[in-house]
Design a protein around this motif. Sequence first.
Motif, mmCIF file in Angstrom:
data_model
loop_
_atom_site.group_PDB
_atom_site.id
_atom_site.type_symbol
_atom_site.label_atom_id
_atom_site.label_comp_id
_atom_site.label_asym_id
_atom_site.label_seq_id
_atom_site.Cartn_x
_atom_site.Cartn_y
_atom_site.Cartn_z
ATOM 1 N N UNK A 155 -3.124 15.882 3.778
ATOM 2 C CA UNK A 155 -4.281 15.689 2.894
ATOM 3 C C UNK A 155 -4.650 14.213 2.785
ATOM 4 N N UNK A 156 -3.629 13.344 2.736
ATOM 5 C CA UNK A 156 -3.898 11.902 2.617
ATOM 6 C C UNK A 156 -4.622 11.380 3.859
ATOM 7 N N UNK A 190 0.650 6.076 5.781
ATOM 8 C CA UNK A 190 -0.435 5.089 5.827
ATOM 9 C C UNK A 190 -0.704 4.636 7.256
ATOM 10 N N UNK A 239 5.176 12.527 -3.117
ATOM 11 C CA UNK A 239 6.149 12.080 -4.129
ATOM 12 C C UNK A 239 7.573 12.484 -3.760
ATOM 13 N N UNK A 253 4.687 17.342 -0.875
ATOM 14 C CA UNK A 253 4.058 16.311 -1.702
ATOM 15 C C UNK A 253 4.634 14.953 -1.316
ATOM 16 N N UNK A 268 0.840 -1.198 0.000
ATOM 17 C CA UNK A 268 0.000 0.000 0.000
ATOM 18 C C UNK A 268 0.878 1.251 0.000
ATOM 19 N N UNK A 269 0.466 2.258 -0.759
ATOM 20 C CA UNK A 269 1.232 3.514 -0.825
ATOM 21 C C UNK A 269 0.272 4.683 -0.813
ATOM 22 N N UNK A 270 0.641 5.765 -0.143
ATOM 23 C CA UNK A 270 -0.215 6.956 -0.241
ATOM 24 C C UNK A 270 -0.084 7.558 -1.633
ATOM 25 N N UNK A 271 -1.129 8.233 -2.101
ATOM 26 C CA UNK A 271 -1.067 8.782 -3.471
ATOM 27 C C UNK A 271 -0.036 9.919 -3.516
ATOM 28 N N UNK A 272 0.752 10.001 -4.578
ATOM 29 C CA UNK A 272 1.895 10.923 -4.587
ATOM 30 C C UNK A 272 1.544 12.396 -4.753
ATOM 31 N N UNK A 273 0.326 12.693 -5.260
ATOM 32 C CA UNK A 273 0.039 14.093 -5.583
ATOM 33 C C UNK A 273 -0.533 14.887 -4.414
ATOM 34 N N UNK A 274 -0.641 14.245 -3.243
ATOM 35 C CA UNK A 274 -1.154 14.990 -2.085
ATOM 36 C C UNK A 274 -0.075 15.076 -1.004
ATOM 37 N N UNK A 275 -0.372 15.842 0.042
ATOM 38 C CA UNK A 275 0.550 15.935 1.178
ATOM 39 C C UNK A 275 0.121 14.909 2.228
#
Lengths: 306, 247
Positions: free
Chosen positions: A96-97, A145, A134, A132, A86-93
Motif C-alpha cells: 500500500x505504501x 522506502x 508497524x 502492517x 524517512x519512514x513509511x507510515x505504520x498503518x499501511x502495508x
Amino acid sequence: MPIECVKLTKRYPGSASKSLDNVNVSIPTKGIFSLIGRNGAGKTTLTRILGTQLMPSSGHASINGLDVVDDAKELREIIAVIPQDGRPVPWVTPAQMIMTYLMWRGYGIREAKARSVSVIKDIGIYKEKDKHISKLSGGTRRKVLVGCVLASEAEIVFMDEPTTGLDLISRTSFWDTLGKLKKDRFFLLTTHYLEEAESLADGIGILDKGKLLVSGSMDQIRKRIRYRYMVTLGKDVKVPDFKGKIIRTSNSARIMTSEEGAERIASEMIRRHAEFSMSPISLNEIFYSFVKEDIEAGDGDDYEEE
Amino acid sequence: MRRNKLSQVWASVLLTAVYWMKNYPISIVASFLSPIAIVVIISFVSKGALVGVAVEGALITTFVLNGILEMTDISHLKNDFKIQDMVVASPTSALSYILGMSFSSLATAIPSIIFILILWSVFVHTTVVSALTVFAVVALLMVLSISIGFFLATRTSDISQSYQFTSILGLLFTTISPIYYPITLIPMPYRYLAYLSPITYGAEIIQSATGYLSISSMNLAIDWLVLIVLTVVTLFFAIKNLRWREA
C-alpha cells in the motif's frame, strides 16, 4: 549532463553560520556518487537543495541542465528522494505504501499496484507485503522506502543516509541492489560507511563545515593526497622517524606516508621484528586527511593543492 | 510519462483515510463517538427538548474536528515520517497534495456523517432551503477548519505541537461555540465570548435555518458575512504561507 553547483551557499534563517559555503562541483549523473562528511557537514542540506526541497541562499545548482529553483517542476519529473530519517507510515502495508507513492507520482491505480508488487519481489520483502509496516523490522521498513523510489521511473535518486541503522547483511544487500540498478539510474547518496562508499561508489565527495573539500573518483581523490600509503604499527611499537602524517588510536599508530617512506618504515620494522602492516590509503585515511582532525603533522601538507 | 492528476489527489485519500479506516476499523467508531456522546448528554439534560439542535451540533463538530485533525496527519507525514519531502520532490503539485489531504479529512468523516444524517432525518425538521443552507455552512466551516489546520501544520516542527494546537482549537471551536444548544442559553455578558469562535456564526445560521434560533435578518446577514470573510481570509493565508519547499 552532470549535476552542476556554482557558488552554492545555504544559510538557514536565524543561523549565524553557513550550512553550505560556496560549493562548486560537477558530478556526472552516471552510476553512484557518495557524499561523505561528519555530522553537520552539509550533506543533507546539499541533498535537499538538489532534491528541490530546500531553497539555496545564493548560487546555482542544476541537474541535466535544469535549474533546481527555476525548473523545479520539470526536475521533479525525473528525480526521487529518500529523506534522512524517512519512514513509511505504520498503518499501511508495504504494498500500500509503495502504491501510494507511485500514485503521487501520477501512476494510475492499476499500474501502481502492478509495479509495487514487482518491486516488492525485487527487493526481497514479498513475504511481508501484506503485513502492517508497524510490525516490520527497521531494515525492512527502510527497504519499503527504497522500493518506493525504485518502483518509480525516476532517473536520478537522492538518498540521505539510506543505510543508517541497517545491519551488515541488509546494508550489503542494499548496495548490491544499487549496484544492479546503477546502469539505468544515477544515485547520489550520503553515508557514514566509508568502506562501502569506497568499494561501490563511482564518485565520492567530501564535505566539511559546509565546504566541499574534494570530489571525484577514488583514483582522482587519491592523487590529490601527498601521502598515499598507510603503515599501521602495533600498540607498543616505537614510531620511527617518518615524513608524513600520523593518526593515533588506542590500539595502533597509523602513518600516512609516501611509497618510499612506507618502504623505509617497513624495512625498519622488519629489522626490529615489530608488528606492522602496509597498504595504499583507504577512504578512511583520505577522509581523515581532508578534514584534518586528530592528525599530528610529521612533515609537509596533507594534500596537494589543485 | 503522462501523469494521472486524479491519482495524485487520490493517493493522499488512500493513505490517510481509506487505508487508515480499512487497516484500523476501530478508528471509524472513534471518529463519531465524541459528537454522539455529547448529543446523548444534551438530550438527557434537556429531557429531549434540544435533541435536534444537538444533532446539528454533532454534524458541525464532525466537519470542524475532522478538518482540524487533518493537521495531525499532515504533521505526521511532514515531520514524523518525512513522507512530505518525498512528495515535494515528485511530480505532485502542492495543490494536488492539499486537495488530497482535504478530501481525506472529508473521507474519514463519512461514516460519522452518515450516522448523524440518519439521526438528523429523525430529529430535525428540514426543508429544501434549510438543507441547502446547512450544506453551504458546513462546507464553509470545513474549508475554514482545513485552512487553519494547513496553516498550523506547515508551521509545526513536530507532532507534539500539532496535538497541542488540535486540543486548543478543538476546545475553542466546540466548547466556547454554542453548537449543541442555542446561544440564548448562555447568560450575558458571557454570550459575547462565544463570538470569539468563528464556528458560532455558522451554528447560528444553521440553528436559525432549522427553527431552533430566532435572530434578526441583520444579525443573520452579519453571521454570513463574518463566516465568509473569515473563511476566505484564512484560506488565502493558508495558501500564501504554505511551505512546500523550505526557505
